[in-house]
Each structure stands twice: as structure tokens, then as C-alpha cells.
Design an enzyme around this catalytic site. Structure first.
Site, PDB file in Angstrom:
ATOM      1  N   SER A 162      -0.891   1.089  10.328  1.00 39.14           N
ATOM      2  CA  SER A 162      -1.902   0.733  11.319  1.00 39.14           C
ATOM      3  C   SER A 162      -2.164  -0.765  11.240  1.00 39.14           C
ATOM      4  CB  SER A 162      -3.183   1.554  11.103  1.00 39.14           C
ATOM      5  OG  SER A 162      -4.087   1.355  12.184  1.00 39.14           O
ATOM      6  N   THR A 163      -3.384  -1.182  10.934  1.00 42.02           N
ATOM      7  CA  THR A 163      -3.730  -2.605  10.932  1.00 42.02           C
ATOM      8  C   THR A 163      -2.805  -3.405  10.020  1.00 42.02           C
ATOM      9  OG1 THR A 163      -6.023  -1.898  11.156  1.00 42.02           O
ATOM     10  CG2 THR A 163      -5.649  -4.240  10.715  1.00 42.02           C
ATOM     11  N   HIS A 188       0.017   2.599  14.916  1.00 39.08           N
ATOM     12  CA  HIS A 188      -1.072   2.648  15.884  1.00 39.08           C
ATOM     13  C   HIS A 188      -1.014   1.404  16.777  1.00 39.08           C
ATOM     14  CE1 HIS A 188      -3.371   5.112  12.630  1.00 39.08           C
ATOM     15  NE2 HIS A 188      -2.560   5.884  13.340  1.00 39.08           N
ATOM     16  N   MET A 282      -6.299   0.655   8.229  1.00 36.17           N
ATOM     17  CA  MET A 282      -7.652   1.127   7.968  1.00 36.17           C
ATOM     18  C   MET A 282      -7.722   2.640   8.107  1.00 36.17           C
ATOM     19  SD  MET A 282     -10.842   0.605   7.289  1.00 36.17           S
ATOM     20  CE  MET A 282     -11.186  -1.149   7.439  1.00 36.17           C
ATOM     21  N   ASP A 285      -5.511   7.963   8.091  1.00 37.04           N
ATOM     22  CA  ASP A 285      -4.471   8.667   8.837  1.00 37.04           C
ATOM     23  C   ASP A 285      -3.139   8.589   8.089  1.00 37.04           C
ATOM     24  OD1 ASP A 285      -3.360  10.099  10.966  1.00 37.04           O
ATOM     25  OD2 ASP A 285      -2.724   8.264  11.985  1.00 37.04           O
TER      26      ASP A 285
END
Length: 343
Positions: A162-163, A188, A282, A285
């Protein structure tokens, strides 16, 4: 007492700039300390106000946002969230040191704009305020890949991030050779950007990279990236061969596509013939899905805290016992080869 996150808004459109300020200022956890219409004003505001986070448009007068980032980050490193129209320039911004990005909404749809600020931009700003800027590295040239022989086994590699993940994924995949098993990835990302990201990786890596479609086979030397939007990607087996299925579904852990959905399907379909890798991001997930993979006999790797932009997803996975090997980002490709050689 928790102090609000001090934000600098850099946007050349007066209308959009004011809308951003109004929307962000409604959140008690945010304080917009200054605005700027170009990089020169932004530089002066950074020196004067020392913001915690900066939002940055890519297209700016006098100097574009990417060039500004490249000049800024060595002198004044701070978390930056890029606001971009649908363009692959956003990935240049990520390479230049931005933490994350959001897709610019339509200014004619007030409801869409308010939803964008409330559910996307505010979340990204709050995540960015926790990011470790020192973990953001510029791209380096790919190293020579090691050799791999599957010994007839049909293996699959699944990656979630993600991030900070766009650069982390590149850092890993650039060192993969075309002889590796097929790779499936959930990163993401807003809809539309995943196809551009896949093309960008395809141009820069030895493996073939494409945005996934239902029915795509998971073949050696090929990377399939889940499309951003409202669909999850699942691993399936058809006539004894791995394929992906991309279908609509509700958000899981606040995300669609979700890393957990992919990893859980890999655990079910591939079992011990899989390797799972969880990278910076973050939240949690992918952590439960990675645990399901490990319980099914798969091998697993997690990115370590020191190289994560946000040590969230890998930490949750590690704390659950889902991570077999915890590695620095630049060591994950090497670990991939060593693990696969034992499978």
C-alpha cells in the site's frame, strides 16, 4: 495533547485551492498553515511554517511539481501527498520522494469533491504524517538476476503493498529474472493508474507486466497487477493451470482490491506451492491472508521496519506470526531466489 497535522496546500487553481482549504479545515485533526500557487511560494512557506505534510499538484507554473520535489527533498524532506489527474507523471513524483497520491476529482460535482476530501485526501494526509521519509529511496539500476529452476513445480508468487508500495514493488521486481514463477500483485491504487503503473514496470523490468484481466494465465516471467477500482483479484486453477479472476466485491479492510482477498485465494488454490510477500503500507490488509498462506504451507517474506515508508501491514503480519523471513527491501529479491530454490 495531540496537536493537529500542519498542512501546506500547493495548488495553482485558486478555486480548487480554496475548496481544499475549506474541506481540510473542517477536520479538527488538520490545520492548514499556508497555501502556495507555485513551487517558489511553496519553498518560502516550508521555510516559514515548517508544515508536517504538503499536498502538491503535479502541474504547476514556473516549475512542475516533479522538478520541485527533486530539488526540495534533499534540503527539506517532508511527507508529500500528490494530487494528480490521470497521468503516469504521478509515478515520477513517487520516484522523486512523494509518499502517496490521490486522483484529482471533478470540480463540477460537489458531492464527489467532498467525498474525495473526506474519504481519500484526509486519510492520505494522516497516513503521510506518520511516514518515514528516510525510507524513500530513488530508483537504482537493476542487479543481475539469479538463476532459478522450478524443477517442474508450478509455483506462484503473491505480493501485496500500500503506502510507499509503488516504489517498493519496483525495487523488488526490477531484480527478478524472466525464469521466476508467475507473480500476482495487489497495490492499493486509484482506478486508471494501475494500467499506467503496469506499463511503466513493463518498460523498466525484465519480467512482463500487465494489468490483470479475468482469464489471464499466471505464467513464468509474467506479473499481473490487480486493477484499481471496485474489483478483487483471486487466484484460481483452471484445467490444472493458474489463472486470475477479477470480479466485483465489497471492500475488505477498507480496500478493493484487497491484499487479503488475493492472499487467501492463493492459500486455498496454491497451498505450499506459493511464496507470499508483504510490503510497506498502512493498516493490516494482507496480514491475515499471509497467515493463511503460511498455514497452508506457503513460504512468506515481510519487509522490515527500517525500510518501510509505513510499517503497518508488514508489522501486523509479523505480529500474527505470518512472516517467515523479515528482510530489508533491497534484500527481498535475493531472499525470493533462495526460498524458491528450496521449494
Amino acid at each position: 495533547m495531540i496537536h493537529p497535522i500542519r498542512v501546506l496546500v500547493v495548488e495553482d487553481s485558486l478555486v480548487f485551492r480554496e475548496l481544499l482549504v475549506q474541506g481540510l479545515s473542517r477536520d479538527p485533526g488538520i490545520e492548514v498553515v499556508a497555501t502556495a500557487k507555485d513551487p517558489y511560494e511553496a519553498r518560502d512557506a516550508i521555510v516559514e511554517y515548517r508544515p508536517d505534510v504538503m499536498t502538491l499538484d503535479v502541474e504547476l507554473p514556473r516549475m512542475n511539481g516533479i522538478e520541485f520535489l527533486r530539488k526540495l527533498m534533499p534540503q527539506y524532506p517532508l511527507p508529500v501527498v500528490v494530487i494528480s489527474s490521470l497521468s503516469d507523471k504521478v509515478f515520477d513524483a513517487m520516484n522523486a520522494g512523494a509518499v502517496d497520491f490521490v486522483a484529482k476529482p471533478s470540480l463540477t460535482d460537489r458531492g464527489q469533491l467532498e467525498s474525495f476530501i473526506r474519504t481519500e485526501l484526509l486519510v492520505k494526509i494522516k497516513i503521510a504524517s506518520t511516514a518515514k521519509i528516510s525510507a524513500i529511496k530513488r530508483k537504482i539500476a537493476p542487479s543481475e538476476p539469479q538463476s532459478f529452476n522450478s524443477r517442474g513445480k508450478e509455483l506462484v508468487i503473491a505480493i501485496g503493498a500500500s503506502t510507499g508500495g509503488t516504489e517498493a514493488i519496483f525495487s523488488v521486481v526490477k531484480d527478478y529474472g524472466a525464469d521466476l514463477p508467475g507473480i500476482v500483485i495487489v497495490q492499493h491504487m486509484p482506478p486508471g493508474f494501475t494500467e499506467m503503473y503496469a506499463r511503466r514496470l513493463d518498460d523498466q523490468c525484465r519480467v512482463r507486466v500487465k494489468e490483470a484481466r479475468t482469464g489471464d494465465r499466471v505464467l513464468p516471467g509474467t506479473v499481473l497487477i490487480a486493477p484499481g477500482g471496485d474489483k478483487h483479484m483471486h487466484l484460481v486453477k483452471v484445467n490444472g493451470m493458474y489463472q486470475v479472476e477479477v470480479k466485483a466485491g465489497p471492500k475488505v479492510n477498507g480496500h478493493c482490491p484487497s491484499v487479503d482477498v488475493l492472499f487467501e485465494s492463493v492459500a486455498k488454490v496454491a497451498g505450499s506451492n506459493a511464496l507470499g510477500i508483504i510490503l510497506t503500507g498502512m493498516g493490516g490488509d494482507g496480514a491475515k491472508g499471509l497467515l493463511a498462506m503460511r498455514k497452508a504451507g506457503a513460504r512468506t517474506i515481510g519487509q522490515d521496519e527500517s525500510t518501510c515508508v509505513v510499517y503497518g501491514m508488514p508489522k501486523v503480519a509479523y505480529d500474527l506470526g505470518a512472516v517467515e523471513y523479515q528482510e530489508k527491501l533491497h534484500d527481498i529479491a535475493k531472499r525470493t531466489y533462495s526460498v524458491l530454490s528450496t521449494m
